[in-house]
Design a protein around this motif. Structure first.
Motif, PDB file in Angstrom:
ATOM      1  N   VAL A  77       0.842  -1.192   0.000  1.00  0.00           N
ATOM      2  CA  VAL A  77       0.000   0.000   0.000  1.00  0.00           C
ATOM      3  C   VAL A  77       0.883   1.250   0.000  1.00  0.00           C
ATOM      4  CG1 VAL A  77      -1.664   1.318   1.388  1.00  0.00           C
ATOM      5  CG2 VAL A  77      -1.951  -1.144   1.106  1.00  0.00           C
ATOM      6  N   ARG A  78       1.968   1.191   0.727  1.00  0.00           N
ATOM      7  CA  ARG A  78       2.896   2.332   0.836  1.00  0.00           C
ATOM      8  C   ARG A  78       3.586   2.619  -0.491  1.00  0.00           C
ATOM      9  NH1 ARG A  78       5.501   6.512   1.033  1.00  0.00           N
ATOM     10  NH2 ARG A  78       7.064   7.032   2.589  1.00  0.00           N
ATOM     11  N   ARG A  79       3.962   1.568  -1.214  1.00  0.00           N
ATOM     12  CA  ARG A  79       4.708   1.726  -2.458  1.00  0.00           C
ATOM     13  C   ARG A  79       4.172   0.823  -3.568  1.00  0.00           C
ATOM     14  NH1 ARG A  79       6.974   6.271  -2.085  1.00  0.00           N
ATOM     15  NH2 ARG A  79       8.702   6.509  -0.656  1.00  0.00           N
ATOM     16  N   PRO A  80       2.912   0.974  -3.941  1.00  0.00           N
ATOM     17  CA  PRO A  80       2.393   0.109  -5.015  1.00  0.00           C
ATOM     18  C   PRO A  80       3.038   0.461  -6.352  1.00  0.00           C
ATOM     19  CG  PRO A  80       0.806   1.828  -4.532  1.00  0.00           C
ATOM     20  CD  PRO A  80       1.914   1.956  -3.501  1.00  0.00           C
ATOM     21  N   GLN A  81       3.320  -0.577  -7.131  1.00  0.00           N
ATOM     22  CA  GLN A  81       3.752  -0.339  -8.516  1.00  0.00           C
ATOM     23  C   GLN A  81       2.543   0.061  -9.355  1.00  0.00           C
ATOM     24  OE1 GLN A  81       6.070  -3.452 -10.360  1.00  0.00           O
ATOM     25  NE2 GLN A  81       7.199  -3.851  -8.476  1.00  0.00           N
ATOM     26  N   SER A  82       1.395  -0.543  -9.034  1.00  0.00           N
ATOM     27  CA  SER A  82       0.132  -0.207  -9.692  1.00  0.00           C
ATOM     28  C   SER A  82      -0.999  -0.656  -8.788  1.00  0.00           C
ATOM     29  CB  SER A  82       0.019  -0.880 -11.064  1.00  0.00           C
ATOM     30  OG  SER A  82      -0.022  -2.283 -10.922  1.00  0.00           O
ATOM     31  N   TYR A  83      -2.180  -0.128  -9.051  1.00  0.00           N
ATOM     32  CA  TYR A  83      -3.364  -0.537  -8.285  1.00  0.00           C
ATOM     33  C   TYR A  83      -4.622  -0.265  -9.096  1.00  0.00           C
ATOM     34  CZ  TYR A  83      -3.647   4.443  -7.009  1.00  0.00           C
ATOM     35  OH  TYR A  83      -3.721   5.817  -7.040  1.00  0.00           O
ATOM     36  N   ALA A  84      -5.649  -1.035  -8.773  1.00  0.00           N
ATOM     37  CA  ALA A  84      -6.948  -0.881  -9.432  1.00  0.00           C
ATOM     38  C   ALA A  84      -8.040  -1.210  -8.432  1.00  0.00           C
ATOM     39  CB  ALA A  84      -7.046  -1.801 -10.640  1.00  0.00           C
ATOM     40  N   THR A  94     -23.303   5.596   4.551  1.00  0.00           N
ATOM     41  CA  THR A  94     -22.147   6.190   5.225  1.00  0.00           C
ATOM     42  C   THR A  94     -21.008   5.206   5.471  1.00  0.00           C
ATOM     43  OG1 THR A  94     -23.080   5.762   7.419  1.00  0.00           O
ATOM     44  CG2 THR A  94     -23.622   7.879   6.393  1.00  0.00           C
ATOM     45  N   SER A  95     -21.125   3.992   4.949  1.00  0.00           N
ATOM     46  CA  SER A  95     -20.111   2.963   5.212  1.00  0.00           C
ATOM     47  C   SER A  95     -19.859   2.126   3.959  1.00  0.00           C
ATOM     48  CB  SER A  95     -20.583   2.070   6.362  1.00  0.00           C
ATOM     49  OG  SER A  95     -19.620   1.107   6.674  1.00  0.00           O
ATOM     50  N   ILE A  96     -18.600   2.100   3.523  1.00  0.00           N
ATOM     51  CA  ILE A  96     -18.211   1.429   2.282  1.00  0.00           C
ATOM     52  C   ILE A  96     -17.068   0.457   2.565  1.00  0.00           C
ATOM     53  CG2 ILE A  96     -17.217   1.792  -0.039  1.00  0.00           C
ATOM     54  CD1 ILE A  96     -19.826   3.241   0.055  1.00  0.00           C
ATOM     55  N   ILE A  97     -17.107  -0.694   1.905  1.00  0.00           N
ATOM     56  CA  ILE A  97     -15.976  -1.618   1.875  1.00  0.00           C
ATOM     57  C   ILE A  97     -15.492  -1.638   0.433  1.00  0.00           C
ATOM     58  CG2 ILE A  97     -15.205  -4.005   2.139  1.00  0.00           C
ATOM     59  CD1 ILE A  97     -17.415  -4.365   4.232  1.00  0.00           C
ATOM     60  N   GLN A  98     -14.197  -1.413   0.226  1.00  0.00           N
ATOM     61  CA  GLN A  98     -13.638  -1.327  -1.122  1.00  0.00           C
ATOM     62  C   GLN A  98     -12.411  -2.223  -1.261  1.00  0.00           C
ATOM     63  OE1 GLN A  98     -14.568   0.634  -4.057  1.00  0.00           O
ATOM     64  NE2 GLN A  98     -13.144  -0.922  -4.791  1.00  0.00           N
ATOM     65  N   GLN A  99     -12.451  -3.099  -2.252  1.00  0.00           N
ATOM     66  CA  GLN A  99     -11.308  -3.944  -2.579  1.00  0.00           C
ATOM     67  C   GLN A  99     -10.391  -3.167  -3.521  1.00  0.00           C
ATOM     68  OE1 GLN A  99     -11.986  -6.943  -5.589  1.00  0.00           O
ATOM     69  NE2 GLN A  99     -10.810  -8.448  -4.429  1.00  0.00           N
ATOM     70  N   VAL A 100      -9.081  -3.258  -3.251  1.00  0.00           N
ATOM     71  CA  VAL A 100      -8.093  -2.664  -4.139  1.00  0.00           C
ATOM     72  C   VAL A 100      -7.077  -3.748  -4.472  1.00  0.00           C
ATOM     73  CG1 VAL A 100      -6.352  -0.858  -4.444  1.00  0.00           C
ATOM     74  CG2 VAL A 100      -8.413  -0.379  -3.104  1.00  0.00           C
ATOM     75  N   LEU A 101      -6.862  -3.965  -5.758  1.00  0.00           N
ATOM     76  CA  LEU A 101      -5.872  -4.933  -6.218  1.00  0.00           C
ATOM     77  C   LEU A 101      -4.588  -4.170  -6.506  1.00  0.00           C
ATOM     78  CD1 LEU A 101      -8.266  -6.860  -8.611  1.00  0.00           C
ATOM     79  CD2 LEU A 101      -7.667  -7.441  -6.253  1.00  0.00           C
ATOM     80  N   LEU A 102      -3.489  -4.631  -5.894  1.00  0.00           N
ATOM     81  CA  LEU A 102      -2.219  -3.918  -5.988  1.00  0.00           C
ATOM     82  C   LEU A 102      -1.112  -4.835  -6.479  1.00  0.00           C
ATOM     83  CD1 LEU A 102      -2.986  -3.251  -2.456  1.00  0.00           C
ATOM     84  CD2 LEU A 102      -2.175  -1.226  -3.576  1.00  0.00           C
ATOM     85  N   VAL A 103      -0.139  -4.236  -7.134  1.00  0.00           N
ATOM     86  CA  VAL A 103       1.138  -4.894  -7.365  1.00  0.00           C
ATOM     87  C   VAL A 103       2.110  -4.180  -6.441  1.00  0.00           C
ATOM     88  CG1 VAL A 103       2.969  -5.419  -9.013  1.00  0.00           C
ATOM     89  CG2 VAL A 103       0.573  -5.454  -9.751  1.00  0.00           C
ATOM     90  N   GLY A 104       2.676  -4.934  -5.510  1.00  0.00           N
ATOM     91  CA  GLY A 104       3.558  -4.356  -4.509  1.00  0.00           C
ATOM     92  C   GLY A 104       4.929  -4.026  -5.062  1.00  0.00           C
ATOM     93  N   PRO A 105       5.760  -3.406  -4.218  1.00  0.00           N
ATOM     94  CA  PRO A 105       7.112  -3.064  -4.651  1.00  0.00           C
ATOM     95  C   PRO A 105       7.955  -4.296  -4.980  1.00  0.00           C
ATOM     96  CG  PRO A 105       6.847  -2.700  -2.295  1.00  0.00           C
ATOM     97  CD  PRO A 105       5.499  -3.040  -2.837  1.00  0.00           C
ATOM     98  N   ASP A 106       7.520  -5.451  -4.489  1.00  0.00           N
ATOM     99  CA  ASP A 106       8.207  -6.715  -4.763  1.00  0.00           C
ATOM    100  C   ASP A 106       7.713  -7.391  -6.049  1.00  0.00           C
ATOM    101  OD1 ASP A 106       5.672  -7.458  -3.945  1.00  0.00           O
ATOM    102  OD2 ASP A 106       6.342  -8.651  -2.237  1.00  0.00           O
ATOM    103  N   GLY A 107       6.772  -6.748  -6.753  1.00  0.00           N
ATOM    104  CA  GLY A 107       6.235  -7.296  -7.993  1.00  0.00           C
ATOM    105  C   GLY A 107       5.148  -8.336  -7.791  1.00  0.00           C
TER     106      GLY A 107
END
Length: 139
Positions: A77-84, A94-107
């Motif tokens: 989350v701190r250093r994503p290469q990309s995210y969607a 007033t309350s949301i749950i959101q999925q985020v798909l990330l590629v981390g700094p480790d690939g």
């Protein structure tokens, strides 16, 4: 026949109204997450911290303690290469749950699941984030 058609139009309009409001709320919640991820990438720690909800700020009462937590356990989350953005679940207006798909700094692929709450100032702020390795395809 005319009354039936008018009633159908009114009912269709009412059915569409909550979806439109939900879309705006989801967009606002996603904007908060995007702003925080962009702040992390820009090393703007104060801006990233400002998007945390008061409950998070009580647990981490300074930018430094917050960033130590993020860097200690949330590097994708701190250093994503990309995210969607992935799936969204609106628990209430007033309350949301959101999925985020990330590629981390480790690939590697990760899934972050954010919870957000609408605050009194009208802004969605992040109340939590769980992170796990993911088998989802990179974006």
């Amino acid at each position: 026949m005319r009354k039936t058609l008018s009633l159908a139009i009114v009912l269709a309009g009412l059915a569409a109204a909550p979806a439109a409001a939900g879309d705006a709320e989801i967009s606002a919640a996603q904007s908060t997450i995007d702003q925080q991820l962009q702040a992390f990438l820009a090393d703007d720690e104060a801006a990233a911290y400002s998007l945390a909800a008061p409950s998070i700020k009580r647990m981490f009462p300074s930018v430094e303690s917050f960033m130590a937590m993020v860097e200690g356990g949330y590097m994708p989350v701190r250093r994503p290469q990309s995210y969607a953005f992935g799936k969204t679940h609106e628990l209430s207006p007033t309350s949301i749950i959101q999925q985020v798909l990330l590629v981390g700094p480790d690939g590697k692929n990760y899934e972050a699941v954010y919870t957000l709450e609408l605050q009194e100032d009208g802004v969605f702020r992040i109340t939590g984030c769980s992170l796990r390795a993911s088998s989802a395809l990179s974006t």
